[in-house]
Design a protein around this motif. Structure first.
Motif, PDB file in Angstrom:
ATOM      1  N   VAL A  61     -33.445  -6.249  39.002  1.00 18.97           N
ATOM      2  CA  VAL A  61     -33.283  -7.515  39.491  1.00 18.97           C
ATOM      3  C   VAL A  61     -33.534  -7.548  40.825  1.00 18.97           C
ATOM      4  O   VAL A  61     -34.345  -6.783  41.600  1.00 18.97           O
ATOM      5  N   PRO A  62     -34.614  -8.816  40.657  1.00 20.02           N
ATOM      6  CA  PRO A  62     -35.596  -9.017  41.450  1.00 20.02           C
ATOM      7  C   PRO A  62     -34.438  -8.567  43.418  1.00 20.02           C
ATOM      8  O   PRO A  62     -33.934  -9.681  43.330  1.00 20.02           O
ATOM      9  N   ASN A 112     -24.794 -15.122  46.870  1.00 19.77           N
ATOM     10  CA  ASN A 112     -26.302 -14.528  46.678  1.00 19.77           C
ATOM     11  C   ASN A 112     -26.305 -13.371  45.310  1.00 19.77           C
ATOM     12  O   ASN A 112     -27.259 -13.507  45.177  1.00 19.77           O
ATOM     13  N   CYS A 113     -26.334 -12.564  46.464  1.00 19.87           N
ATOM     14  CA  CYS A 113     -26.788 -11.191  45.531  1.00 19.87           C
ATOM     15  C   CYS A 113     -25.639 -11.533  43.838  1.00 19.87           C
ATOM     16  O   CYS A 113     -26.849 -10.741  43.223  1.00 19.87           O
ATOM     17  N   ALA A 114     -24.686 -12.259  43.998  1.00 21.58           N
ATOM     18  CA  ALA A 114     -24.130 -12.599  42.552  1.00 21.58           C
ATOM     19  C   ALA A 114     -24.842 -13.096  41.015  1.00 21.58           C
ATOM     20  O   ALA A 114     -25.637 -12.950  40.076  1.00 21.58           O
ATOM     21  N   HIS A 115     -25.045 -13.768  42.053  1.00 15.89           N
ATOM     22  CA  HIS A 115     -26.917 -14.612  41.304  1.00 15.89           C
ATOM     23  C   HIS A 115     -27.580 -14.401  40.517  1.00 15.89           C
ATOM     24  O   HIS A 115     -28.263 -14.771  39.667  1.00 15.89           O
ATOM     25  N   LYS A 116     -27.889 -13.953  41.545  1.00 23.27           N
ATOM     26  CA  LYS A 116     -29.276 -12.663  40.961  1.00 23.27           C
ATOM     27  C   LYS A 116     -29.468 -11.859  39.914  1.00 23.27           C
ATOM     28  O   LYS A 116     -29.907 -11.787  39.434  1.00 23.27           O
ATOM     29  N   ILE A 117     -27.929 -11.130  39.951  1.00 22.78           N
ATOM     30  CA  ILE A 117     -27.969 -10.039  38.841  1.00 22.78           C
ATOM     31  C   ILE A 117     -27.093 -11.125  38.101  1.00 22.78           C
ATOM     32  O   ILE A 117     -27.727 -10.410  36.357  1.00 22.78           O
ATOM     33  N   VAL A 149     -29.499  -1.745  39.173  1.00 22.69           N
ATOM     34  CA  VAL A 149     -28.068  -2.570  39.191  1.00 22.69           C
ATOM     35  C   VAL A 149     -27.673  -2.308  38.631  1.00 22.69           C
ATOM     36  O   VAL A 149     -27.590  -2.374  36.712  1.00 22.69           O
ATOM     37  N   THR A 150     -26.302  -0.821  38.528  1.00 21.99           N
ATOM     38  CA  THR A 150     -25.716  -0.625  37.391  1.00 21.99           C
ATOM     39  C   THR A 150     -24.305  -1.779  37.301  1.00 21.99           C
ATOM     40  O   THR A 150     -24.018  -1.811  38.065  1.00 21.99           O
ATOM     41  N   TYR A 151     -24.368  -2.255  36.144  1.00 25.10           N
ATOM     42  CA  TYR A 151     -22.900  -3.348  35.764  1.00 25.10           C
ATOM     43  C   TYR A 151     -22.686  -2.856  34.130  1.00 25.10           C
ATOM     44  O   TYR A 151     -23.012  -2.130  33.557  1.00 25.10           O
ATOM     45  N   SER A 152     -20.810  -3.324  34.471  1.00 28.12           N
ATOM     46  CA  SER A 152     -20.374  -2.985  32.733  1.00 28.12           C
ATOM     47  C   SER A 152     -19.964  -4.540  32.816  1.00 28.12           C
ATOM     48  O   SER A 152     -19.852  -5.658  33.490  1.00 28.12           O
ATOM     49  N   VAL A 153     -19.961  -4.996  31.699  1.00 29.80           N
ATOM     50  CA  VAL A 153     -19.390  -6.204  31.477  1.00 29.80           C
ATOM     51  C   VAL A 153     -17.736  -6.209  29.888  1.00 29.80           C
ATOM     52  O   VAL A 153     -17.856  -5.559  28.850  1.00 29.80           O
ATOM     53  N   ALA A 154     -17.098  -7.408  30.371  1.00 24.95           N
ATOM     54  CA  ALA A 154     -16.124  -6.898  29.987  1.00 24.95           C
ATOM     55  C   ALA A 154     -15.339  -8.440  28.945  1.00 24.95           C
ATOM     56  O   ALA A 154     -15.977  -9.704  29.936  1.00 24.95           O
TER      57      ALA A 154
END
Length: 350
Positions: A158-159, A197-202, A164-169
């Motif tokens: 992520v710029p 703002n952080c969430a939007h980037k991710i 960033v580590t993430y999971s998707v449900a």
């Protein structure tokens, strides 16, 4: 009467998320199912959503729920959910608010104690348990959509943030699930703008890298939501608590933890072996409100272990009102309204 239209509202909130329930004044919508009626509004009559979520009548942080007659004989009423990002097929907080409004308005008769009824959402039938004490709706428990983990602990660059580590449900929409502490957040109210703002980037980075497909619904659009997860505290043998917050749209962090966000979190904790059938999780928002998710059981659907769950919360009535839409007002856009709104004033509420 001048160039005016009107309809009846009950404003409610659950966990801090305001839902404007449209109780009357809307003409019968075309469509053999509530899902088809939702698609008609989405494709041909989006004016009601825009009207109630934009100035001067509303703000984007709100939601709108339109009560319609059920098309399934098992349901007592139908409802269509409208939010700033469009028309979700399901929402836990909106369902809690809708069920509360149906009881408090008398559309569904309110009975002391515990009562059960069924609503028809665009996603299908939703079973409701309402607890009424001294004439007050104290709690609504609704069935969450079957939830499952699509992606577990992937990494995206992520710029400005790095990897960033993430999971998707999937829980009614696809959710990215990220650890708040890893990203430097403690999930306090003063962090709200930075969280958005952080969430939007991710979310933008994940959307650029891949799409997601439901095992029966197919392509349901790009991943829209992100859920920040705080540490999990075990309160009792079968009860857990965690601070959480949900991003739904650029600049918009939900005031509640959201029902579908809570269902997504249940799916992840079960996937990791940290919760089992019968266990409950209370998600706590930036505003110290909460929903309780309960794992009912699991079933196998192809390669996915699907989680059955319920969400419990309380809806509060904020206002009962008649909205007058003056089409001569330069702040009001009436395009897409005349063919679904009955002219004149609706009948008085009983």
């Amino acid at each position: 009467m001048r160039n005016e239209l009107s309809f009846r509202l009950m404003d409610t909130h659950a966990g801090g998320d305001v839902s404007r329930i449209v109780l009357g004044g809307i003409d019968t919508l075309p469509g053999a199912t509530v899902r088809a009626q939702m698609e008609y509004l989405r494709d041909d009559a989006d004016g009601l959503r825009r009207l109630l979520l934009n100035e001067p009548h509303g703000i984007p942080e709100m939601s709108v729920d339109l009560i319609v007659p059920a098309t399934d004989v098992e349901a007592q009423a139908g409802y269509i959910i409208m939010e700033v990002m469009g028309y979700p097929i399901y929402s836990g907080s909106n369902t809690i608010c809708t069920a509360t409004a149906l009881l408090e308005s008398g559309i569904i008769p309110k009975r002391e104690g515990v009562q059960h009824f069924t609503l028809e959402a665009p996603a299908g039938l939703v079973h409701i348990e309402a607890r009424v004490e001294n004439g007050v709706v104290e709690a609504i428990t609704c069935g969450g959509l079957p939830s499952y983990i699509d992606t577990y602990r992937a990494t995206v660059h992520v710029p400005l943030l790095g990897n960033v580590t993430y999971s998707v449900a999937y829980s009614g929409g696809f959710y990215a699930l990220v650890d708040a502490i890893d990203l430097g957040f403690h999930l306090t109210r003063d962090e709200e703008r930075d969280l958005a703002n952080c969430a939007h980037k991710i979310v933008e980075a994940i959307q650029a890298g891949q799409g997601f497909s439901h095992y029966t619904l197919g392509d349901v659009g790009p991943l829209p939501f992100l859920h920040f997860m705080g540490p999990v505290e075990q309160v009792a043998d079968d009860f857990f608590r965690s601070r959480s917050t949900t991003y739904v749209h650029p600049g918009v962090i939900c005031r509640s933890t959201t029902g579908t966000g809570t269902s997504a979190r249940l799916a992840l904790l079960h996937h990791e072996g940290r919760m089992k059938a019968g266990d409950r999780l209370e998600t706590v928002s930036l505003r110290e409100t909460g929903f309780i998710g309960t794992i009912i059981g699991t079933r196998q659907e192809g390669s996915h272990q699907v989680l059955e769950n319920t969400i419990t919360g309380k809806g509060y009535v904020l206002a009962r009102s008649e909205v007058v839409v003056n089409c001569e007002d330069p702040m009001v856009e009436c395009t897409g309204l005349h063919h679904i709104l009955t002219s004149g004033h609706p009948p008085a509420e009983e």
